[in-house]
Design a protein around this motif. Sequence first.
Motif, short mmCIF file in Angstrom:
data_model
loop_
_atom_site.label_atom_id
_atom_site.label_comp_id
_atom_site.label_asym_id
_atom_site.label_seq_id
_atom_site.Cartn_x
_atom_site.Cartn_y
_atom_site.Cartn_z
N ILE A 162 0.84 -1.20 0.00
CA ILE A 162 0.00 0.00 0.00
C ILE A 162 0.87 1.25 0.00
O ILE A 162 0.63 2.20 -0.76
CB ILE A 162 -0.95 0.01 1.22
N TRP A 165 2.64 1.59 -3.37
CA TRP A 165 1.72 1.99 -4.44
C TRP A 165 1.32 3.45 -4.30
O TRP A 165 1.18 4.16 -5.30
CB TRP A 165 0.49 1.10 -4.46
N SER A 166 1.12 3.89 -3.08
CA SER A 166 0.76 5.30 -2.86
C SER A 166 1.86 6.22 -3.39
O SER A 166 1.58 7.22 -4.07
CB SER A 166 0.53 5.54 -1.37
N ARG A 169 1.75 6.17 -7.19
CA ARG A 169 0.64 6.92 -7.77
C ARG A 169 0.88 8.43 -7.69
O ARG A 169 0.44 9.19 -8.56
CB ARG A 169 -0.67 6.56 -7.07
N GLU A 170 1.58 8.87 -6.66
CA GLU A 170 1.86 10.30 -6.51
C GLU A 170 2.76 10.83 -7.63
O GLU A 170 2.83 12.04 -7.85
CB GLU A 170 2.51 10.57 -5.14
N ARG A 194 -6.05 4.32 -7.35
CA ARG A 194 -5.82 4.53 -5.91
C ARG A 194 -6.15 3.22 -5.20
O ARG A 194 -7.20 2.63 -5.45
CB ARG A 194 -6.68 5.67 -5.37
N ALA A 196 -6.36 1.32 -1.36
CA ALA A 196 -6.36 1.47 0.10
C ALA A 196 -6.74 0.14 0.73
O ALA A 196 -7.32 -0.74 0.07
CB ALA A 196 -7.34 2.56 0.53
#
Length: 199
Positions: A162, A165-166, A169-170, A194, A196
């Motif tokens: 998580i 991946w966050s 993605r940013e 996204r 979560a």
Amino acid sequence: MDSLLQGGFADPVLNSQTSFRAIMDALANPGTPQDLVTPQSISHSLSPELVSTLLTLSDHDTPVWLDARLRADGTIGTWLGFHSGAPLVDAPEKATFAAASGAGQLPALDQFNLGTQEYPDRSTTVVLAVPSLSGGEMLVLRGPGIKDHLHISPQGLPADFIAQWSANRELFPRGVDLLLVADGQVMGLPRSTRIAEGH
């Protein structure tokens, strides 16, 4: 040589087209598994799903990174060269496509080619073999190609997935795209999605 000849699609044109469409549909519809054509593998290290994606995506213009376990089996590099002509690279950041036989063999996502602002499409597409696309911890997906939200539960993701991946993605429009493969299927997680933890 016989094993190299056998380790491909029965109908190379039709089968690769079918699998290519499945991969494109998987990326257009994040989290929704699509059926691959899965030929017999030439090595126990290389799952049939990895065989299918490598045969479908790679050619002589696409540098491929294989994890240490796959590289250690010299048959796989020879097989890939025979069927697609794809050059193998040792550095993840030089790869157009990367294949990992399990999360324990996968470097951090930011070790791959993340593309540039001018050419975000030059980033690496990472293909990760997992034990199953269901039965793991619940994750919630949101973003383009998803109506409201979607729950998925793949097994065998990295422990810090998580967070990784966050961060990936940013970087959008830069960042890697991820294909999870298992059970004769492919699940796409494009960089725009996204993710979560589910509740």
